[in-house]
Scaffold this motif. Structure first.
Motif, mmCIF file in Angstrom:
data_model
loop_
_atom_site.group_PDB
_atom_site.id
_atom_site.type_symbol
_atom_site.label_atom_id
_atom_site.label_comp_id
_atom_site.label_asym_id
_atom_site.label_seq_id
_atom_site.Cartn_x
_atom_site.Cartn_y
_atom_site.Cartn_z
ATOM 1 N N LEU A 135 0.812 -1.207 0.000
ATOM 2 C CA LEU A 135 0.000 0.000 0.000
ATOM 3 C C LEU A 135 0.851 1.266 0.000
ATOM 4 N N ASN A 136 2.041 1.209 0.606
ATOM 5 C CA ASN A 136 2.855 2.430 0.677
ATOM 6 C C ASN A 136 3.381 2.872 -0.691
ATOM 7 N N GLU A 137 3.195 2.069 -1.727
ATOM 8 C CA GLU A 137 3.553 2.507 -3.071
ATOM 9 C C GLU A 137 2.524 3.498 -3.624
ATOM 10 N N PHE A 138 1.447 3.734 -2.867
ATOM 11 C CA PHE A 138 0.441 4.722 -3.230
ATOM 12 C C PHE A 138 0.359 5.817 -2.161
ATOM 13 N N SER A 139 1.495 6.138 -1.567
ATOM 14 C CA SER A 139 1.537 7.165 -0.524
ATOM 15 C C SER A 139 1.359 8.564 -1.127
ATOM 16 N N CYS A 140 0.526 9.356 -0.476
ATOM 17 C CA CYS A 140 0.337 10.744 -0.907
ATOM 18 C C CYS A 140 -0.274 11.549 0.228
ATOM 19 N N THR A 141 -0.045 12.848 0.187
ATOM 20 C CA THR A 141 -0.712 13.765 1.110
ATOM 21 C C THR A 141 -2.067 14.136 0.516
ATOM 22 N N LEU A 142 -2.878 14.825 1.299
ATOM 23 C CA LEU A 142 -4.160 15.299 0.768
ATOM 24 C C LEU A 142 -4.611 16.527 1.547
ATOM 25 N N LEU A 143 -4.886 17.595 0.819
ATOM 26 C CA LEU A 143 -5.419 18.829 1.400
ATOM 27 C C LEU A 143 -6.623 19.242 0.567
ATOM 28 N N GLY A 144 -7.708 19.629 1.230
ATOM 29 C CA GLY A 144 -8.884 19.989 0.456
ATOM 30 C C GLY A 144 -9.880 20.826 1.224
ATOM 31 N N PHE A 145 -10.868 21.313 0.477
ATOM 32 C CA PHE A 145 -11.916 22.128 1.089
ATOM 33 C C PHE A 145 -13.182 22.044 0.256
ATOM 34 N N VAL A 146 -14.280 22.387 0.879
ATOM 35 C CA VAL A 146 -15.515 22.737 0.180
ATOM 36 C C VAL A 146 -16.013 24.027 0.815
ATOM 37 N N LEU A 147 -16.232 25.037 -0.019
ATOM 38 C CA LEU A 147 -16.673 26.347 0.447
ATOM 39 C C LEU A 147 -18.110 26.553 0.017
ATOM 40 N N LEU A 148 -18.986 26.638 0.993
ATOM 41 C CA LEU A 148 -20.408 26.890 0.780
ATOM 42 C C LEU A 148 -20.704 28.341 1.145
ATOM 43 N N PRO A 149 -21.864 28.872 0.780
ATOM 44 C CA PRO A 149 -22.133 30.297 1.013
ATOM 45 C C PRO A 149 -21.886 30.772 2.445
ATOM 46 N N GLN A 150 -22.266 29.981 3.449
ATOM 47 C CA GLN A 150 -22.095 30.407 4.835
ATOM 48 C C GLN A 150 -21.345 29.375 5.674
ATOM 49 N N LYS A 151 -20.614 28.473 5.005
ATOM 50 C CA LYS A 151 -19.865 27.459 5.745
ATOM 51 C C LYS A 151 -18.681 27.003 4.918
ATOM 52 N N ALA A 152 -17.570 26.731 5.598
ATOM 53 C CA ALA A 152 -16.378 26.222 4.934
ATOM 54 C C ALA A 152 -15.897 24.981 5.674
ATOM 55 N N CYS A 153 -15.535 23.956 4.925
ATOM 56 C CA CYS A 153 -15.062 22.694 5.494
ATOM 57 C C CYS A 153 -13.678 22.403 4.930
ATOM 58 N N PHE A 154 -12.728 22.130 5.813
ATOM 59 C CA PHE A 154 -11.346 21.914 5.407
ATOM 60 C C PHE A 154 -10.835 20.581 5.943
ATOM 61 N N MET A 155 -9.888 19.987 5.220
ATOM 62 C CA MET A 155 -9.250 18.758 5.674
ATOM 63 C C MET A 155 -7.801 18.731 5.193
ATOM 64 N N GLN A 156 -6.951 18.081 5.983
ATOM 65 C CA GLN A 156 -5.539 17.972 5.609
ATOM 66 C C GLN A 156 -4.904 16.792 6.300
ATOM 67 N N ILE A 157 -4.098 16.068 5.526
ATOM 68 C CA ILE A 157 -3.232 15.044 6.102
ATOM 69 C C ILE A 157 -1.887 15.129 5.393
ATOM 70 N N GLY A 158 -0.832 15.361 6.171
ATOM 71 C CA GLY A 158 0.498 15.533 5.605
ATOM 72 C C GLY A 158 0.903 16.987 5.529
ATOM 73 N N ASP A 159 1.992 17.254 4.796
ATOM 74 C CA ASP A 159 2.509 18.614 4.712
ATOM 75 C C ASP A 159 1.837 19.383 3.588
ATOM 76 N N GLY A 160 2.413 20.572 3.254
ATOM 77 C CA GLY A 160 1.670 21.530 2.457
ATOM 78 C C GLY A 160 0.821 22.362 3.399
ATOM 79 N N ALA A 161 0.017 23.262 2.862
ATOM 80 C CA ALA A 161 -0.791 24.109 3.747
ATOM 81 C C ALA A 161 -2.012 24.660 3.028
ATOM 82 N N ILE A 162 -2.984 25.047 3.850
ATOM 83 C CA ILE A 162 -4.184 25.750 3.411
ATOM 84 C C ILE A 162 -4.153 27.117 4.082
ATOM 85 N N ALA A 163 -4.317 28.171 3.293
ATOM 86 C CA ALA A 163 -4.354 29.523 3.849
ATOM 87 C C ALA A 163 -5.632 30.201 3.394
ATOM 88 N N ARG A 164 -6.194 31.025 4.277
ATOM 89 C CA ARG A 164 -7.420 31.738 3.912
ATOM 90 C C ARG A 164 -7.326 33.192 4.349
#
Length: 289
Positions: A135-164
């Motif tokens: 399984l480690n041959e498919f190793s990757c980080t993941l950062l993401g979001f969904v931005l709705l009109p009055q709500k924002a949802c964020f997720m992250q595993i690993g390095d990199g960053a999310i800035a707002r």
């Protein structure tokens, strides 16, 4: 009714015959303006490797005329044989799952984000079994979001960053990049089936600007001494994006972003793959409504 808009325009939904005309015909200016690129690092070029970063986003026109925005970036582990496939799979599936949930009017919260990560984990695990590799041959980080009109949802595993944008023109990070026991190491999505390294956050407000980037840009976008976002880096980029008024101009900026990330200016600071997603709903500092 929802209409799905991605980086290639609107995917035909609900009977619209011409995607671009459908957008103009709604009598609305662009709400979210987005540019995003993944560019190969000079060390990968020298080593004969491909770019192992990936980015995917989509815009969704909501029934009330507003837009939801979904974005993901991922960095495949340099030591993994299928790093590029892992990162591409992770971002694409993440966007597809969230798009489906919005269409189904599913509540998106911390529990849902964990479920999303679990589904992507299972997908990568399935690919590893198909190829009969660890399984480690498919190793990757993941950062993401969904931005709705009055709500924002964020997720992250690993390095990199999310800035707002905090609403006052100042960019703050959601989490400081997660590095492992040794320098230049991090955690990956597939490291733990229980996803104990996954960060999630819900913000009950309207977000106007957000940036996602992989670790190849950390030296430029973050200040390690103060553990803050390097404001000039993002401010200079967003200043231009805010002024765009057409999809044609967005395309031009997107191409320029690729050139900028591949430039000697950037490559003199980092030899890694680089991914950057920028999204704004501001025009000349004012929010598009």
């Amino acid at each position: 009714m929802v209409i799905f808009i991605n980086e290639n325009g609107i995917e035909q939904k609900s009977g619209y015959s011409n995607p671009i005309t459908a957008t103009i015909g709604l009598g609305r200016s662009m709400i979210w303006k987005v540019i995003a690129q993944s560019v190969i690092g000079s060390s990968h070029v020298a080593g004969g490797k491909s770019c192992e970063d990936a980015v995917h986003y989509c815009q969704i026109l909501l029934p009330d005329g507003d837009e939801a925005l979904i974005g993901f970036v991922s960095d495949g582990a340099g030591s993994a044989i299928y790093a590029a496939e892992a990162s591409a799979t992770a971002v694409k599936q993440g966007a597809e799952i969230l798009s489906g949930w919005i269409a189904a009017e599913k509540e998106i919260d911390d529990t849902a984000l964990v479920e999303l990560a679990e589904q992507i984990y299972d997908q990568l695990n399935g690919l590893a079994k198909e190829k009969e590799v660890p399984l480690n041959e498919f190793s990757c980080t993941l950062l993401g979001f969904v931005l709705l009109p009055q709500k924002a949802c964020f997720m992250q595993i690993g390095d990199g960053a999310i800035a707002r944008n905090d609403g006052n023109g100042y960019f703050t990070h959601l989490w400081w990049p997660h590095n492992g026991e040794y320098q230049n190491t991090t955690t990956f999505l597939i490291d733990d089936p229980n996803l104990r390294n996954l960060n999630t956050k819900l913000i009950q407000e309207s977000i106007t600007e957000v940036a996602l980037f992989t670790d190849g840009l950390q030296m430029l976008a973050l200040n390690n001494e103060t553990e803050t976002v390097h404001q000039p880096f993002l401010n200079d980029l967003f200043k231009v994006l805010r002024m765009t008024e057409s999809r044609e101009h967005i395309d031009i900026l997107n191409n320029r972003l690729a050139g900028y990330l591949a430039s000697d200016t950037i490559n003199s600071r980092t030899d890694d793959d680089k991914t950057l997603l920028l999204a704004t709903r501001l025009t000349h500092g004012k929010q598009v409504v």
